[in-house]
Design an enzyme around this catalytic site. Structure first.
Site, PDB file in Angstrom:
ATOM      1  NE  ARG A  55      -4.164  -2.006   1.594  1.00 28.62           N
ATOM      2  CZ  ARG A  55      -5.221  -2.365   2.320  1.00 28.62           C
ATOM      3  NH1 ARG A  55      -5.311  -1.997   3.586  1.00 28.62           N
ATOM      4  NH2 ARG A  55      -6.177  -3.096   1.783  1.00 28.62           N
TER       5      ARG A  55
ATOM      6  CE1 TYR B  78      -1.669  -0.303  -7.950  1.00 30.81           C
ATOM      7  CE2 TYR B  78      -1.755  -1.878  -9.724  1.00 30.81           C
ATOM      8  CZ  TYR B  78      -1.123  -0.837  -9.092  1.00 30.81           C
ATOM      9  OH  TYR B  78       0.041  -0.351  -9.607  1.00 30.81           O
ATOM     10  CD  GLU B  79      -1.620  -4.282  -3.469  1.00 27.52           C
ATOM     11  OE1 GLU B  79      -2.020  -4.806  -2.412  1.00 27.52           O
ATOM     12  OE2 GLU B  79      -1.096  -4.943  -4.375  1.00 27.52           O
ATOM     13  N   GLY B  80      -6.611  -2.497  -2.469  1.00 23.24           N
ATOM     14  CA  GLY B  80      -7.681  -1.892  -1.684  1.00 23.24           C
ATOM     15  C   GLY B  80      -8.009  -0.531  -2.254  1.00 23.24           C
TER      16      GLY B  80
END
Lengths: 604, 604
Positions: A293, A437-439
């Site tokens: 993140r 992406y990555e949440g």
């Protein structure tokens, strides 16, 4: 065609003059700033001369899938070879497995440069780095010895296999199964989607870290385990052996990052090995995800930087019309568009964000080094708290500012910004994925208000509020800084008030916290950037009077600080106000009212 | 694949219930709302069934250039044939040349639908419409008789040729030359770029309206003339004759609107005819540009609408996680993501903007009809003032909200939003151009503060401030509307204050007006949307108690109004504050400081 020059001067200013990176030598005995400078200069050259020149062509060409194999665009293989031969993948890795053992902070600067030069390329080693981190923390010695040396050297690459067609955010729903074999390995079966670097032609092996469920798994996220599934099963001598049944079924056609392969991965009784304990896969995955993140935030920073550089160059070169206050360059047929206030506003918005985010990113990276290396457990805890709290903020704000910033950079070029050959629109398309992406950034905001705020009775918050409050207090009587301290103190108070409000209302009704979340994250980010700008302005104000030939640098830093406090920080007013309106404006609408209810006209 | 359904219910609400479109029948004797409804229903079907299905494939395929000829994507020729055979190009045109003579307001609704369904397609007839307007106003009877019937029927299409490689915004710099022939025609030579629909295979002739300079032209924009340059020179019977030397040299590869050809046009002693008077071309061009600017705003509206529809559908269908307040759909494996406050915030942000912009767009269109047809010159003047004032606001705000809105719609889909096949990312890419062409949004803001504010001693401003002030006053004691009137009155006061501030400071230093311009435009737009929302809320509040089965519609309208006033209007606070900081934060930075000054480290 856009160009890129590593911003070594600003990097030097932030690391050495503001953050005093030399203090890391207490934890890294081999580290010194002279070596760091030499490394970063070489890193800059690599990015400028090897990676940047294949960024546009990589976007045009994209990856090509053919019968399970993926070909990367022209020049990527050669660039990856140069990248590995110079030892770049090993920069921040453990010397026990062939790494160079440099601080994470140095690697973070390098990541920023890579993302400026060629984000798609950077994703291949970036994913490997995540796999290295997860194996370092959770892998058995056997797994480490088998896989780490090859991943650290870049000979093999790694992936993270989480998402499935029906689940992304909610990993509790995953269906991929792991059935134990008698020899301690597992049969992994299932379909994973959106797997970056899942298949490509850069390395001789690809190591998948796969979330799957054991037969006795409890339901939901508490029943997820992590497995390592190599494309080729290593032989006893750690060379690639038998082809595993982990096959790329297709690749996605995307808005951007086209030279990064995004794969559908089919695991059909593929052989895998458990990493860490059964059913504890989410914990291991979070090791990768938290690092990832922050890395995604850095991607945003890198893209905004390169877009800024090219927008400034265009604004200086494009002659069009005259300044509103009268001709500025009478010897030219028209003035450069940089004379226009609104063009300057676009550029300064980018720059004030970029330089603020850069300072925060490098500071977070240094705190990660403190967490890993400091002898005092309390200091390690404080550093970890700070990073955990700021990670969702960095991921979401850096990537939002990157998308908004690259859009502004594109706007400076007018119609030329919309044409592919100028390259500015690629930065926008590439930046867009980082918000997702990555949440998604909405999930980051929920992580902040739902998990980080309340964690350990607010201990994480104190790692930010206490030192920032102390610094504002300490500088409150400094006449050179009053123009910055005064508005920042007010914004800081707003952040504290809204934090209390959310904590209080959110306890009774979690929708209240959810409704505030994205505005609150942005408010927090602006205050955090304000803090960074205060630190930078302080150094600049101190150095300016005796700076000689370097005066324009420090003078520009102070002017950019002023822009930040006068033009960007005031958004905190509106954010505090909208947060205060609570959840009902969002929650009152019935589900079926979102699709417009009929009014009995037309075809009804 | 995305879908689209024409939002006839909301269109009906705005036109009939809020704006009382039936009053236009005073000026259009053949106009009635029943006919309008029937037409709009047919228009909706055309957009849903003919234009929308070729939108994605058109983006994938794009236009193809080959030796001066341009092929549009599969299905475009057939769709254009259907479009013309049903008489759609003629909708708002003059019956004297084969038009149907319907109000501009009806055509505006149709334009919105076309842009929702297929923006690239819509650009071909859209450019023709601009050419029709310019010829109607400035062309001689001979030119009108030669060209208008074919343009109105859609048999031929039109273009606007303004931009050259070295000049876009600053048309005073154009180099294209026009040399008189002895027969009254001219030889046109020069290169034009970014020419939409400059070459394609949809029509048997293409009619270019070209800006060029006569040999005796005064310098700058006062020396520009407008010429009509057909691809094939019409024969005496008005069929296409000799091929003119106006050739497409290449087409651009762009971020979006890929099915719309964007051409480099080479005029090599091409034969052309003067439109209007010599050296008065800019005036004629502004006829096309003002109409085009509102049309570009409508493009934004259309794209935001279709993105919203698809984002809502996904948010209803995608099951992922549970509501923060506990399970809402226990019979499903997870709740639809529409339960989440932040997903709702994204959707409601889109919707409150879309519905507000729609009301303003249709109102402006009706004022254009008043301007064209009202018997009272004073009424015509008031209508024209209102449209002139609001045109830059509509162009810039509608397209900004479209880009931001389509980005939010894409965000709702998470990773799927980034994949091309879902279509959401195309809306973002297509929306992006609308912020750039027909004058960038920064130029719109300069038009607002630099031209419209001061024009005729502020007369344009009064066309907005007076009726809005009167309506706020009239509703100030209405208890049903106090929640809307109160915040809007404050925002209106801020708009008036900043207007006075800009007028005062801008007189002394034009950079002050320029520095305020984009923030001021947005502040103005939010107040204008607030006014629209007040009008809509009033109707909804009146109808709701007796609405029966239609109650959910009016109830949703009131809830969206509340969202607008609580969540979007407060941005006016920050905008007023940043406007107040003046020009110095933008202008103090020296030109050479924009590229980071060196600090004497690295390669310096």
């Amino acid at each position: 065609m856009p160009t890129y020059k590593a911003p070594l001067d600003d990097i030097h200013f932030v690391l050495n003059e503001v953050l005093k990176v030399e203090q890391l030598s207490a934890h890294y005995p081999d580290f010194d700033t002279a070596t760091m400078s030499a490394i970063l200069e070489e890193a800059g050259k690599l990015c400028e001369e090897v990676l940047q020149p294949i960024n546009r062509s990589g976007d045009e060409e994209g990856c090509v899938w053919n019968n399970g194999e993926v070909t990367t665009p022209k020049g990527f293989k050669e660039a990856y070879k140069i990248f590995c031969e110079a030892g770049w993948p090993a920069l921040g890795c453990d010397p026990a497995y062939g790494g160079q053992g440099l601080p994470h902070a140095v690697n973070t600067v390098f990541e920023e440069m890579i993302c400026s030069a060629n984000l798609s390329f950077g994703m291949y080693p970036g994913l490997s780095r995540g796999a290295v981190d997860a194996l370092m923390q959770w892998g058995s010695d056997d797994l480490k010895n088998s896989y780490l040396p090859k991943l650290v050297s870049g000979e093999w690459s790694g992936t993270m296999c989480l998402t499935e067609p029906h689940c992304g955010t909610d990993l509790g729903l995953i269906r991929t199964k792991a059935i134990p074999n008698t020899d301690g390995s597992y049969k992994i079966s299932g379909t994973k989607i959106f797997i970056s670097a899942g298949e490509h032609d850069l390395t001789s092996n690809i190591i998948h870290l796969v979330l799957a469920k054991l037969p006795d798994a409890p339901p939901g996220t508490r029943g997820i385990s992590l497995f390592i599934v190599p494309k080729f099963i290593p032989k006893a001598d750690n060379t690639p052996g038998e082809r595993n049944k982990a096959v790329c079924g297709s690749i996605e056609h995307k808005m951007g990052i086209k030279a990064s392969s995004t794969c559908v991965m089919n695991f059909d009784e593929a052989t895998g090995w458990l990493v860490g304990e059964p059913h504890k896969g989410m914990r291991a995955m979070f090791t990768m995800m938290n690092a990832a993140r922050l890395a995604v935030g850095i991607q945003g920073l890198g893209l905004a930087e390169v877009s800024y550089q090219n927008a400034v160059a265009y604004a200086n070169e494009r002659l069009q019309g005259r300044a509103l206050t009268g001709t500025k360059f009478p010897d030219k047929p028209a003035d450069p568009i940089l004379v226009h206030p609104d063009v300057r506003k676009n550029l300064l918005t980018m720059r004030a964000n970029i330089e603020g985010c850069r300072a925060l990113a490098y500071w977070m990276a240094m705190q990660i080094d403190v967490f890993h290396k400091h002898p005092d457990a309390k200091e390690r805890q404080k550093a970890d708290d700070f990073v955990a709290l700021l990670t969702p903020i960095a991921k979401a704000y850096f990537t939002d500012m990157a998308y908004e910033g690259c859009t502004l950079g594109q706007q400076v070029l007018g119609g030329h910004g919309y044409i592919r050959e100028w390259g500015m629109e690629q930065f926008v398309r590439d930046a867009r994925i980082a918000q997702i992406y990555e949440g998604t950034n909405g999930i980051q905001a929920l992580d902040l208000v739902g998990r980080k705020l309340g964690q350990d009775m607010g201990r994480l918050l104190r790692s930010f509020f206490h030192p920032m409050g102390a610094e504002l207090e300490a500088e409150s009587a400094n006449p050179a800084l009053i123009e910055f301290v005064a508005p920042l103190t007010k914004a800081f108070a707003k952040l504290q008030q809204t934090t209390a409000l959310i904590a209080q209302k959110g306890l009774k009704n979690p929708d209240e916290a959810g409704a505030a979340s994205t505005d609150y994250l942005r408010l927090f980010a602006l205050v955090a950037l304000g803090w960074m700008w205060l630190k930078m302005a302080k150094v600049a104000a101190e150095k300016l009077p005796t700076a000689g030939g370097q005066a324009p640098f420090y003078d520009a830093k102070l002017k950019t600080a002023r822009f930040f406090f006068l033009r960007l920080l005031p958004a905190t007013d509106t954010l505090a106000k909208t947060i205060g309106t609570g959840a009902s404006p969002l929650m009152d609408m019935a589900h079926e009212q979102f699709a417009l209810p009929p009014l009995g006209v037309g075809r009804g």
